[in-house]
Scaffold this motif. Structure first.
Motif, PDB file in Angstrom:
ATOM      1  N   ARG A   3       8.306 -48.459  25.349  1.00  0.00           N
ATOM      2  CA  ARG A   3       9.549 -49.192  25.111  1.00  0.00           C
ATOM      3  C   ARG A   3       9.520 -49.987  23.811  1.00  0.00           C
ATOM      4  O   ARG A   3      10.567 -50.226  23.210  1.00  0.00           O
ATOM      5  N   HIS A   4       8.330 -50.417  23.414  1.00  0.00           N
ATOM      6  CA  HIS A   4       8.229 -51.290  22.236  1.00  0.00           C
ATOM      7  C   HIS A   4       7.138 -50.764  21.309  1.00  0.00           C
ATOM      8  O   HIS A   4       6.083 -51.405  21.152  1.00  0.00           O
ATOM      9  N   PRO A   5       7.360 -49.633  20.662  1.00  0.00           N
ATOM     10  CA  PRO A   5       6.311 -49.010  19.849  1.00  0.00           C
ATOM     11  C   PRO A   5       5.925 -49.796  18.606  1.00  0.00           C
ATOM     12  O   PRO A   5       4.872 -49.544  18.017  1.00  0.00           O
ATOM     13  N   ASP A   6       6.769 -50.758  18.180  1.00  0.00           N
ATOM     14  CA  ASP A   6       6.466 -51.523  16.971  1.00  0.00           C
ATOM     15  C   ASP A   6       5.599 -52.751  17.242  1.00  0.00           C
ATOM     16  O   ASP A   6       5.258 -53.492  16.314  1.00  0.00           O
ATOM     17  N   VAL A   7       5.260 -52.974  18.497  1.00  0.00           N
ATOM     18  CA  VAL A   7       4.419 -54.120  18.849  1.00  0.00           C
ATOM     19  C   VAL A   7       2.958 -53.663  18.927  1.00  0.00           C
ATOM     20  O   VAL A   7       2.625 -52.706  19.638  1.00  0.00           O
ATOM     21  N   GLU A   8       2.079 -54.345  18.212  1.00  0.00           N
ATOM     22  CA  GLU A   8       0.646 -54.055  18.280  1.00  0.00           C
ATOM     23  C   GLU A   8       0.063 -54.673  19.541  1.00  0.00           C
ATOM     24  O   GLU A   8       0.284 -55.858  19.815  1.00  0.00           O
ATOM     25  N   ILE A   9      -0.682 -53.889  20.310  1.00  0.00           N
ATOM     26  CA  ILE A   9      -1.275 -54.365  21.557  1.00  0.00           C
ATOM     27  C   ILE A   9      -2.745 -54.673  21.336  1.00  0.00           C
ATOM     28  O   ILE A   9      -3.496 -53.838  20.826  1.00  0.00           O
ATOM     29  N   ARG A  10      -3.152 -55.860  21.743  1.00  0.00           N
ATOM     30  CA  ARG A  10      -4.568 -56.237  21.726  1.00  0.00           C
ATOM     31  C   ARG A  10      -4.968 -56.656  23.133  1.00  0.00           C
ATOM     32  O   ARG A  10      -4.267 -57.431  23.775  1.00  0.00           O
ATOM     33  N   LEU A  11      -6.098 -56.143  23.587  1.00  0.00           N
ATOM     34  CA  LEU A  11      -6.537 -56.398  24.960  1.00  0.00           C
ATOM     35  C   LEU A  11      -7.932 -56.988  24.965  1.00  0.00           C
ATOM     36  O   LEU A  11      -8.819 -56.506  24.259  1.00  0.00           O
ATOM     37  N   ARG A  12      -8.123 -58.035  25.778  1.00  0.00           N
ATOM     38  CA  ARG A  12      -9.438 -58.663  25.936  1.00  0.00           C
ATOM     39  C   ARG A  12      -9.748 -58.749  27.415  1.00  0.00           C
ATOM     40  O   ARG A  12      -8.914 -59.193  28.217  1.00  0.00           O
ATOM     41  N   GLN A  13     -10.945 -58.327  27.808  1.00  0.00           N
ATOM     42  CA  GLN A  13     -11.369 -58.369  29.202  1.00  0.00           C
ATOM     43  C   GLN A  13     -12.487 -59.382  29.366  1.00  0.00           C
ATOM     44  O   GLN A  13     -13.524 -59.304  28.696  1.00  0.00           O
ATOM     45  N   THR A  14     -12.290 -60.346  30.243  1.00  0.00           N
ATOM     46  CA  THR A  14     -13.310 -61.366  30.506  1.00  0.00           C
ATOM     47  C   THR A  14     -12.985 -62.024  31.844  1.00  0.00           C
ATOM     48  O   THR A  14     -12.092 -61.591  32.571  1.00  0.00           O
ATOM     49  N   GLY A  15     -13.697 -63.106  32.168  1.00  0.00           N
ATOM     50  CA  GLY A  15     -13.491 -63.795  33.435  1.00  0.00           C
ATOM     51  C   GLY A  15     -12.228 -64.627  33.456  1.00  0.00           C
ATOM     52  O   GLY A  15     -11.693 -65.032  32.420  1.00  0.00           O
ATOM     53  N   SER A  16     -11.761 -64.925  34.668  1.00  0.00           N
ATOM     54  CA  SER A  16     -10.502 -65.645  34.825  1.00  0.00           C
ATOM     55  C   SER A  16     -10.542 -67.050  34.230  1.00  0.00           C
ATOM     56  O   SER A  16      -9.541 -67.547  33.713  1.00  0.00           O
ATOM     57  N   GLY A  17     -11.699 -67.714  34.312  1.00  0.00           N
ATOM     58  CA  GLY A  17     -11.798 -69.058  33.744  1.00  0.00           C
ATOM     59  C   GLY A  17     -11.559 -69.059  32.248  1.00  0.00           C
ATOM     60  O   GLY A  17     -10.797 -69.875  31.710  1.00  0.00           O
ATOM     61  N   ALA A  18     -12.208 -68.121  31.547  1.00  0.00           N
ATOM     62  CA  ALA A  18     -12.030 -68.015  30.096  1.00  0.00           C
ATOM     63  C   ALA A  18     -10.613 -67.591  29.744  1.00  0.00           C
ATOM     64  O   ALA A  18     -10.037 -68.069  28.754  1.00  0.00           O
ATOM     65  N   LEU A  19     -10.017 -66.710  30.537  1.00  0.00           N
ATOM     66  CA  LEU A  19      -8.650 -66.271  30.275  1.00  0.00           C
ATOM     67  C   LEU A  19      -7.673 -67.434  30.355  1.00  0.00           C
ATOM     68  O   LEU A  19      -6.768 -67.555  29.519  1.00  0.00           O
ATOM     69  N   ALA A  20      -7.851 -68.295  31.344  1.00  0.00           N
ATOM     70  CA  ALA A  20      -6.966 -69.459  31.464  1.00  0.00           C
ATOM     71  C   ALA A  20      -7.076 -70.352  30.233  1.00  0.00           C
ATOM     72  O   ALA A  20      -6.063 -70.842  29.708  1.00  0.00           O
ATOM     73  N   GLU A  21      -8.288 -70.562  29.757  1.00  0.00           N
ATOM     74  CA  GLU A  21      -8.482 -71.395  28.561  1.00  0.00           C
ATOM     75  C   GLU A  21      -7.829 -70.768  27.334  1.00  0.00           C
ATOM     76  O   GLU A  21      -7.224 -71.467  26.515  1.00  0.00           O
ATOM     77  N   GLU A  22      -7.925 -69.440  27.200  1.00  0.00           N
ATOM     78  CA  GLU A  22      -7.403 -68.790  26.005  1.00  0.00           C
ATOM     79  C   GLU A  22      -5.882 -68.734  26.004  1.00  0.00           C
ATOM     80  O   GLU A  22      -5.250 -68.835  24.954  1.00  0.00           O
ATOM     81  N   VAL A  23      -5.262 -68.593  27.178  1.00  0.00           N
ATOM     82  CA  VAL A  23      -3.803 -68.651  27.239  1.00  0.00           C
ATOM     83  C   VAL A  23      -3.328 -70.065  26.916  1.00  0.00           C
ATOM     84  O   VAL A  23      -2.390 -70.269  26.144  1.00  0.00           O
ATOM     85  N   ALA A  24      -3.986 -71.070  27.488  1.00  0.00           N
ATOM     86  CA  ALA A  24      -3.604 -72.453  27.238  1.00  0.00           C
ATOM     87  C   ALA A  24      -3.762 -72.832  25.771  1.00  0.00           C
ATOM     88  O   ALA A  24      -2.982 -73.629  25.227  1.00  0.00           O
ATOM     89  N   ALA A  25      -4.754 -72.241  25.105  1.00  0.00           N
ATOM     90  CA  ALA A  25      -5.007 -72.556  23.692  1.00  0.00           C
ATOM     91  C   ALA A  25      -4.122 -71.750  22.751  1.00  0.00           C
ATOM     92  O   ALA A  25      -4.126 -71.996  21.538  1.00  0.00           O
ATOM     93  N   GLY A  26      -3.373 -70.784  23.288  1.00  0.00           N
ATOM     94  CA  GLY A  26      -2.507 -69.981  22.440  1.00  0.00           C
ATOM     95  C   GLY A  26      -3.177 -68.769  21.837  1.00  0.00           C
ATOM     96  O   GLY A  26      -2.577 -68.080  21.008  1.00  0.00           O
TER      97      GLY A  26
END
Length: 294
Positions: free
Chosen positions: A116-139
């Motif tokens: 649906r959105h071919p012009d958007v670059e996708i970046r994926l990071r896999q890690t634990g939920s604790g680190a994910l919460a920190e990274e979303v909160a930090a932007g």
């Protein structure tokens, strides 16, 4: 304070090296150094401890990094919001996920998003939920699929996706399997446990459940991926207390329900920044039909 100064500062903080950061930013090292010095003069404090091998953040630098990442994330979101109003979704979707997350097919969801959105670059990071919460909160991440490990905050909100009860996995010859009956957490006292690193969502939820029940447990075999956990249990080296859907990944193991754990013990959520800071790409991802009812 200029945005380029903050961009330069974040790059040096991430790379811990002026030369590597300059190469990544496509600027001269002398220009990058001058930009950091200008920022330090304005703030009247050193931001880095410099050595011949690398640079590390001072306490002031660590404080600035959190705010700089949020500011730059807000600027990116502003640019993307304007593009979205113009009818074109561009930019980057930075997504995080824990491994084998319940309630959403991450690969399928990203494939649908790309169609649906071919012009958007996708970046994926896999890690634990604790680190994910920190990274979303930090932007640093636009969105993450994780297990709930904390309450919502001013910088982090969650959207519930799915919930599962607790299941014990063990080898078919284990004493628990031979009994063939549901177990309580007290029944597991003294067992050898296989589990994930403490940052993983299921590990945090399991630790909390044992603590609430007043049952001590020691994780003797600690791994950082689901298949290693299943392999260890399959060799009868320990038992695992996990979300129920894990039982389908290794049918050779015996899965036992836990008495009194019918309510969801593991809750899968989408982690997002506050609504006003959520990027258009993250909103578009959450709007896809593939995520509903997962």
């Amino acid at each position: 304070m200029e945005l380029r100064h903050l961009q330069h500062f974040v790059a040096v903080a991430e790379d811990q090296h002026f030369t590597r950061a300059a190469e990544r930013l496509l600027v001269s090292q002398s220009g990058l150094s001058a930009s950091i010095r200008a920022l330090e003069r304005e703030l009247q404090t050193p931001l880095f401890v410099r050595t011949t091998r690398r640079v590390t953040l001072t306490e002031a630098g660590r404080a600035l990094l959190r705010e700089a990442e949020r500011i730059l994330a807000g600027v990116r979101a502003a640019h993307e919001a304007v593009a979205a109003v113009q009818g074109v979704l561009r930019g980057t979707l930075s997504l995080g996920t824990e491994q084998c997350i319940a309630g959403v097919n991450v690969a399928g969801l990203l494939a649908a998003f790309r169609r649906r959105h071919p012009d958007v670059e996708i970046r994926l990071r896999q890690t634990g939920s604790g680190a994910l919460a920190e990274e979303v909160a930090a932007g640093r991440l636009d969105c993450a699929f994780a297990y709930r490990t904390q309450a919502d905050t001013d910088q982090l909100r969650s959207v519930a996706l799915a919930g599962e009860p607790t299941t014990v996995l063990c080898h078919p010859t284990h004493r628990l399997a031979e009994a063939g009956a549901p177990v309580t957490l007290d029944d597991l006292d003294g067992e050898v446990f296989v589990d994930f690193h403490p940052d993983w969502g299921p590990r945090r939820a399991t630790d909390a459940a044992f603590a609430a029940a007043g049952v001590r447990r020691t994780v003797a075999l600690e791994v950082n991926d689901v298949h290693s956990l299943l392999d260890l249990v399959d060799e009868n080296l320990g038992i695992a207390v996990v979300p129920r859907h894990f039982r389908h990944k290794r049918p050779s193991l015996t899965a036992l329900p836990v008495k009194g754990a019918d309510r969801p013990a593991y809750e899968t959520v989408a982690l997002l920044p506050p609504a006003q800071s959520t990027s258009p790409a993250a909103r578009a991802l959450m709007a896809l039909g593939e995520i509903r009812g997962a």
